[in-house]
Design an enzyme around this catalytic site. Structure first.
Site, mmCIF file in Angstrom:
data_model
loop_
_atom_site.group_PDB
_atom_site.id
_atom_site.type_symbol
_atom_site.label_atom_id
_atom_site.label_comp_id
_atom_site.label_asym_id
_atom_site.label_seq_id
_atom_site.Cartn_x
_atom_site.Cartn_y
_atom_site.Cartn_z
ATOM 1 N N HIS A 397 -1.674 46.437 -13.209
ATOM 2 C CA HIS A 397 -1.351 45.717 -12.044
ATOM 3 C C HIS A 397 -2.237 45.667 -10.954
ATOM 4 O O HIS A 397 -1.902 44.917 -9.666
ATOM 5 C CB HIS A 397 -0.095 46.458 -11.668
ATOM 6 N N ASP A 401 -1.185 40.052 -11.193
ATOM 7 C CA ASP A 401 0.056 40.138 -10.547
ATOM 8 C C ASP A 401 0.909 39.964 -11.643
ATOM 9 O O ASP A 401 0.941 39.095 -12.727
ATOM 10 C CB ASP A 401 -0.031 39.143 -9.399
#
Length: 425
Positions: A397, A401
């Site tokens: 992450h 995204d």
């Protein structure tokens, strides 16, 4: 006779230390040049260390599981001629493993062993083992007795009854409990087990543990699961297998997923990448090097199919077969086990409904196809049976995204559901 010190060599690729996995020799063994001495494991692969000269093993250094740095002495040999070490050199290394004693008992000059401790006083004998009822012969007991037996975890089937008609009385239950169930009438299903089995985690299993811990500690994972209709893909796979040439490998679903990655990744360069978080640099690759998570007798390994973009579906299948077989039989080269830019992990028919795969650090994504199940699916005004599969995935992450992760998986879904797209330019 001379003395030869065989040291852990530099096996390349920045490896500074290695773990001792298996010793093939012991002090006193006569070895020939190129004979296996010891297997060591780096973070890349297991390497067989062979004797550089003929000689007799006088000492080995390091127990199984020990980590030795490059240059440390592994084996001392007595050799013809001068050798490579003077006799008075003191080797700074792990103490040699002791050679097995050739005699079954102590020598005459050895001190006598201490006398064995006296056996503890014998325990009182337990009551005789109870006899179980015949199969289908239900035990008789009052509700109160049944409730008390349930609370104590006792199966009344194995409690003898002395009441009318074989009814189990409270006293019968007390007698059974006082006897510890007499090993549950010889039925080990209810016997208590107190053993503890300790296994030292070494070799490949330790490497796997370290890699998993590092990946979960350093990478904030985001998981994404989508379902895909693979009915048409399965039809295509079965048809291609039915008409393949004798020199072509049998196709599984894996090469098709690899082909889907080849088609999708050029539009998502940040996913076909490795993240050096120490330097803060993302290395995005033009070439697509796909790791294949593979279960081996020693544990999980990830052999690599390099330049998947340069292979057709048959070439992908052949290379997958080659590198996974090499991983399983222990013949994989270091280059076959490193350098992947994205990984596929699949448990095949054991794939479950969904998984949350752990990213192969320092990559930033991993894809996990799950098992295929036939399910009723609404198609307009009709309900039809289709072959459905959940596609699990995890992303770093810090780099990917959630929106981009979803877009990427949706692209894979479209390619998988419409397999003709896999072969269109």
């Amino acid at each position: 006779m001379g003395r030869y010190l065989f040291r852990l060599p530099d096996v390349g690729e920045g490896v500074a230390e290695a773990e001792i996995v298996v010793w093939h020799v012991k002090p006193g063994d006569v070895v020939k040049e190129d004979q296996s001495l010891v297997d060591v494991m780096t973070d890349k692969a297991t390497v067989d260390m062979t004797a550089p000269v003929d000689g007799v093993v006088t000492a080995i250094h390091g127990e199984i599981g020990a980590m030795l740095s490059v240059g440390s002495v592994l084996v001392e040999l007595a050799v013809e001629g001068q050798g490579n070490a003077e006799a008075d050199i003191v080797v700074d290394a792990v103490p040699a493993a002791p050679a097995p004693s050739p005699e079954p008992g102590p020598a005459a000059s050895d001190p006598l062993p201490p006398p064995a401790p006296s056996p503890p006083p014998s325990s009182p004998a337990k009551p005789a083992v109870f006899a179980a009822r015949a199969e289908g012969d239900a035990p008789l007991a009052s509700p109160a007795t049944r409730a008390r037996a349930f609370a104590r975890g006792v199966a009344l089937q194995f409690v003898p009854g002395t009441g009318p008609g074989g009814r189990i009385t409270p006293d019968d239950l007390d007698a059974y409990l006082a006897s510890d169930g007499a090993a549950a009438v010889g039925d080990v299903r209810y016997a208590a087990r107190d053993g503890v089995n300790d296994t030292k985690i070494i070799g490949l299993r330790r490497k796997i543990a370290e890699k998993m811990q590092e990946a979960k500690r350093r990478i904030p994972h985001i998981a994404y699961v989508e379902e895909a209709d693979v009915t048409e893909l399965e039809k295509l796979r079965q048809d291609l297998n039915a008409h393949r040439k004798p020199d072509q490998p049998k196709l599984t679903l894996l090469p098709f997923f690899m082909q889907a990655l080849v088609r999708a990744l050029p539009d998502f360069p940040q996913i076909n990448a490795r993240y050096d978080d120490d330097a803060g640099v993302l290395h995005a690759y033009d070439g697509i090097h796909i790791g294949i998570a593979t279960q081996t007798p020693g544990g999980l390994m990830v052999p690599v199919v390099r330049h998947a973009e340069s292979r057709d579906i048959w070439g992908l299948a052949a290379e997958v077969a080659r590198v996974t077989a090499a991983a399983r039989d222990g013949t994989a080269a270091r280059g076959d086990l490193s350098g992947s830019t994205i990984t596929i992990t699949s448990l095949g028919t054991l794939g479950g409904i969904a998984t949350t795969p752990v990213i192969n650090h320092p990559e930033v994504a991993i894809i996990g196809p799950n098992k295929i199940v036939e399910r009723p699916v609404v198609d307009g005004s009709f309900v039809t049976v289709r072959k459905m599969m959940n596609l699990s995935s995890s992303f770093d992450h810090r780099i990917v995204d959630g929106y981009d992760a979803a877009l990427f998986v949706q692209r894979l879904k479209r390619l998988i559901e419409h397999p003709a797209l896999l072969f269109m330019d």
